[in-house]
Enzyme design. Structure first.
Site, PDB file in Angstrom:
ATOM      1  N   HIS A 212      21.044   5.419 -49.314  1.00 50.33           N
ATOM      2  CA  HIS A 212      20.877   6.824 -48.920  1.00 50.33           C
ATOM      3  C   HIS A 212      19.905   7.498 -49.871  1.00 50.33           C
ATOM      4  O   HIS A 212      19.894   7.201 -51.070  1.00 50.33           O
ATOM      5  CB  HIS A 212      22.218   7.566 -48.938  1.00 50.33           C
ATOM      6  CG  HIS A 212      22.191   8.814 -48.135  1.00 50.33           C
ATOM      7  ND1 HIS A 212      21.724  10.007 -48.634  1.00 50.33           N
ATOM      8  CD2 HIS A 212      22.518   9.044 -46.840  1.00 50.33           C
ATOM      9  CE1 HIS A 212      21.790  10.924 -47.687  1.00 50.33           C
ATOM     10  NE2 HIS A 212      22.250  10.368 -46.585  1.00 50.33           N
TER      11      HIS A 212
ATOM     12  N   ASP B  79      26.566   6.036 -41.371  1.00 45.08           N
ATOM     13  CA  ASP B  79      26.398   5.294 -40.113  1.00 45.08           C
ATOM     14  C   ASP B  79      27.165   3.981 -40.064  1.00 45.08           C
ATOM     15  O   ASP B  79      27.379   3.435 -38.982  1.00 45.08           O
ATOM     16  CB  ASP B  79      24.907   5.017 -39.876  1.00 45.08           C
ATOM     17  CG  ASP B  79      24.156   6.290 -39.529  1.00 45.08           C
ATOM     18  OD1 ASP B  79      24.685   7.071 -38.725  1.00 45.08           O
ATOM     19  OD2 ASP B  79      23.070   6.504 -40.080  1.00 45.08           O
TER      20      ASP B  79
HETATM   21  N1  ACO Z   1      18.858  -2.641 -47.338  1.00 44.27           N
HETATM   22  C1  ACO Z   1      18.160  -3.309 -48.259  1.00 44.27           C
HETATM   23  N2  ACO Z   1      17.530  -2.728 -49.275  1.00 44.27           N
HETATM   24  C2  ACO Z   1      17.613  -1.398 -49.365  1.00 44.27           C
HETATM   25  C3  ACO Z   1      18.326  -0.635 -48.444  1.00 44.27           C
HETATM   26  C4  ACO Z   1      18.965  -1.308 -47.400  1.00 44.27           C
HETATM   27  N3  ACO Z   1      19.664  -0.646 -46.493  1.00 44.27           N
HETATM   28  N4  ACO Z   1      18.239   0.668 -48.777  1.00 44.27           N
HETATM   29  C5  ACO Z   1      17.496   0.719 -49.871  1.00 44.27           C
HETATM   30  N5  ACO Z   1      17.111  -0.519 -50.222  1.00 44.27           N
HETATM   31  C6  ACO Z   1      16.290  -0.882 -51.372  1.00 44.27           C
HETATM   32  C7  ACO Z   1      14.812  -0.726 -51.011  1.00 44.27           C
HETATM   33  O1  ACO Z   1      14.277  -1.889 -50.456  1.00 44.27           O
HETATM   34  C8  ACO Z   1      14.232  -0.363 -52.334  1.00 44.27           C
HETATM   35  O2  ACO Z   1      14.091  -1.519 -53.090  1.00 44.27           O
HETATM   36  P1  ACO Z   1      12.798  -1.723 -54.048  1.00 44.27           P
HETATM   37  O3  ACO Z   1      12.895  -0.604 -55.050  1.00 44.27           O
HETATM   38  O4  ACO Z   1      12.998  -3.068 -54.615  1.00 44.27           O
HETATM   39  O5  ACO Z   1      11.598  -1.589 -53.165  1.00 44.27           O
HETATM   40  C9  ACO Z   1      15.318   0.472 -53.010  1.00 44.27           C
HETATM   41  O6  ACO Z   1      16.546   0.035 -52.436  1.00 44.27           O
HETATM   42  C10 ACO Z   1      15.146   1.959 -52.773  1.00 44.27           C
HETATM   43  O7  ACO Z   1      15.093   2.158 -51.362  1.00 44.27           O
HETATM   44  P2  ACO Z   1      14.243   3.289 -50.647  1.00 44.27           P
HETATM   45  O8  ACO Z   1      14.065   2.911 -49.230  1.00 44.27           O
HETATM   46  O9  ACO Z   1      13.011   3.582 -51.457  1.00 44.27           O
HETATM   47  O10 ACO Z   1      15.233   4.500 -50.804  1.00 44.27           O
HETATM   48  P3  ACO Z   1      15.131   5.797 -49.983  1.00 44.27           P
HETATM   49  O11 ACO Z   1      15.902   6.814 -50.697  1.00 44.27           O
HETATM   50  O12 ACO Z   1      13.727   6.124 -49.664  1.00 44.27           O
HETATM   51  O13 ACO Z   1      15.788   5.340 -48.606  1.00 44.27           O
HETATM   52  C11 ACO Z   1      17.133   4.982 -46.770  1.00 44.27           C
HETATM   53  C12 ACO Z   1      16.970   5.745 -48.083  1.00 44.27           C
HETATM   54  C13 ACO Z   1      15.897   5.233 -45.896  1.00 44.27           C
HETATM   55  C14 ACO Z   1      18.358   5.521 -46.061  1.00 44.27           C
HETATM   56  C15 ACO Z   1      17.281   3.479 -47.046  1.00 44.27           C
HETATM   57  O14 ACO Z   1      18.382   3.274 -47.890  1.00 44.27           O
HETATM   58  C16 ACO Z   1      17.408   2.683 -45.762  1.00 44.27           C
HETATM   59  O15 ACO Z   1      16.395   2.356 -45.133  1.00 44.27           O
HETATM   60  N6  ACO Z   1      18.657   2.334 -45.362  1.00 44.27           N
HETATM   61  C17 ACO Z   1      18.874   1.607 -44.109  1.00 44.27           C
HETATM   62  C18 ACO Z   1      18.782   2.534 -42.909  1.00 44.27           C
HETATM   63  C19 ACO Z   1      19.973   3.464 -42.807  1.00 44.27           C
HETATM   64  O16 ACO Z   1      21.115   3.047 -42.922  1.00 44.27           O
HETATM   65  N7  ACO Z   1      19.669   4.733 -42.545  1.00 44.27           N
HETATM   66  C20 ACO Z   1      20.703   5.756 -42.354  1.00 44.27           C
HETATM   67  C21 ACO Z   1      20.743   6.664 -43.545  1.00 44.27           C
HETATM   68  S1  ACO Z   1      21.985   7.914 -43.346  1.00 44.27           S
HETATM   69  C22 ACO Z   1      21.321   8.987 -42.204  1.00 44.27           C
HETATM   70  O17 ACO Z   1      20.127   9.189 -42.133  1.00 44.27           O
HETATM   71  C23 ACO Z   1      22.192   9.600 -41.223  1.00 44.27           C
END
Ligand code: ACO
Length: 381
Positions: free
Chosen positions: A251, A302
């Site tokens: 998140h 979710d």
């Molecule tokens: N699976 C695997 N790796 C992940 C995940 C995940 N679900 N979420 C974050 N990471 C990793 C990223 O790959 C990144 O790694 P790195 O630093 O080695 O590149 C690190 O954790 C940081 O992730 P970001 O995507 O930069 O974090 P951000 O705050 O931008 O993203 C997000 C948040 C978009 C929700 C992300 O966690 C994600 O894509 N999750 C999966 C989709 C999801 O469940 N979305 C619903 C969110 S809740 C809502 O919107 C209602």
């Protein structure tokens, strides 16, 4: 230039509607823990988000009646919805088109938030029924919003316990400060666009799997693991090695866990026990444990919502439209707040291209237009 990726951490406006400070979701001053502990009805939460105070008993009764009065769709609109529902598109696309269409038929588009909130439920329920070839259902006066939500989507009147559980699920999804879809709605509202345009924009943003679309993807993930013949570790490792995101984890705001997931975990377990889906719930638990062990990532809103909606018995592509029903409350509150603030949201960019290029004369692009000024002799207007 070192910019905050995706506006992370950038505060862009004041709001009195909700907050995620200290990893706690708070609606107009009330932490969700307080609202859940007091069984506050979803309608009262909607009122709270719109007025920044809880309703009196009389106000709640009136508001519930006003919502019920709007739980219907005009015959012309219904006809169009029937046509749209025959198109084999994702229900979020159908919802997007329907809300946009509703905006072009409603005369009171600027003001009637109550009608919009009620009709969002009716549209999603109607899409479910029509796609399944079933007759539309009429809302029941004796049921509250959560009760009608279950009834209209599934055709069964919920038990008191199930009614209460879905009231809490709706409550937990009602708002979440400046998430992607709400921000999108606020950008549209800042241009003084009408409510339906702002909502249509919000639905577009919610659809994506990195935001609201994740709940459907969670179900597909669990189903994929079930049918793969692989262990949880094998399945997740192969995806993580490909740098794929595992849906329902991580998140932007909550790095120590999503407070909504704390509750939804327990509700998912209750639903799974009741609907004989403990194998799915236990699989989800194994996925959550593995994601924590390997990536230190926790489930977001979710993840367990997907299990709850699956147990409810709705198709998995309806999970995100369900999210839209409850989030409409927050969207409408933010649209109103942004419009009242009365300024345009228009950030700046850091341009990374070059300047002052010249069009190469050998290209002669102007000769290729169907009616070029040069070919027609350069005549005066
Ligand atoms: N699976 C695997 N790796 C992940 C995940 C995940 N679900 N979420 C974050 N990471 C990793 C990223 O790959 C990144 O790694 P790195 O630093 O080695 O590149 C690190 O954790 C940081 O992730 P970001 O995507 O930069 O974090 P951000 O705050 O931008 O993203 C997000 C948040 C978009 C929700 C992300 O966690 C994600 O894509 N999750 C999966 C989709 C999801 O469940 N979305 C619903 C969110 S809740 C809502 O919107 C209602």
């Amino acid at each position: 230039m070192d910019l905050p990726k995706g506006l992370a951490g950038v505060v862009i406006a004041d709001t009195a509607i909700s907050s995620t400070k200290n990893d706690m979701l708070t609606y107009a001053g009330y932490p969700i823990t307080e609202l859940i502990a007091n069984n506050v009805p979803y309608e009262a939460v909607v009122f709270l988000l719109w007025h920044q105070r809880l309703p009196t008993n009389a106000e709640l009764k009136n508001f519930r009646a006003a919502l019920f009065a709007e739980m219907g769709l005009a015959p012309d609109f219904l006809d169009t919805l029937k046509k749209i529902s025959k198109i084999q598109r994702h229900p979020m696309s159908l919802l997007r088109t329907s809300v946009s269409f509703l905006g072009s038929t409603e005369s009171k588009a600027e003001s009637n938030a109550t009608a919009i909130q009620a009709k969002m439920l009716m549209i999603v329920a109607m899409i479910v029924r029509l796609r399944a070839g079933k007759k539309p259902l009429k809302a029941r006066r004796k049921l509250d919003f959560a009760g009608n939500f279950v009834y209209l989507l599934t055709g069964k009147v919920p038990s008191a316990a199930e009614n209460d559980l879905f009231n809490k699920v709706l409550l937990l999804h009602a708002d979440h400060e400046f998430n992607a879809s709400t921000f999108t709605a606020r950008v549209a509202a800042s241009t003084n666009a009408d409510e339906y345009s702002c909502l249509t924009a919000a639905i577009c943003a919610l659809k994506g799997p990195l935001h609201g679309g994740a709940n459907e993807q969670v179900y597909l993930l669990l189903d994929g693991i079930r049918s793969s013949g692989q262990t949880v570790a094998e399945y997740l490792d192969s995806r993580l090695a490909n740098h794929e995101k595992i849906m329902g984890f991580g998140h932007r705001i909550y790095k120590h866990g999503d407070p909504r997931a704390f509750y939804l975990h327990d509700y998912a377990k209750i639903m799974a026990q009741h609907y004989d889906q403990m194998a799915l719930f236990n699989l989800a638990e194994a996925v959550a444990a593995y994601m924590w062990q390997t990536k230190q990532l926790k489930p977001n809103v979710d993840f367990y919502a997907a299990i709850i909606y699956h147990c409810l018995g709705v198709p998995h592509d309806i999970f995100t439209p369900i999210f839209a029903i409850s989030r409409t409350a927050g969207w409408l509150a933010h649209i109103r707040e942004q419009k009242a603030a009365s300024y345009l949201i228009r950030p700046s960019s850091h341009y990374t291209g070059v300047y002052d290029k010249k069009v190469p004369s050998e290209l002669q692009l102007s000769d290729l237009t169907p009616r070029s000024f040069k070919q027609e002799g350069g005549a005066a207007l």
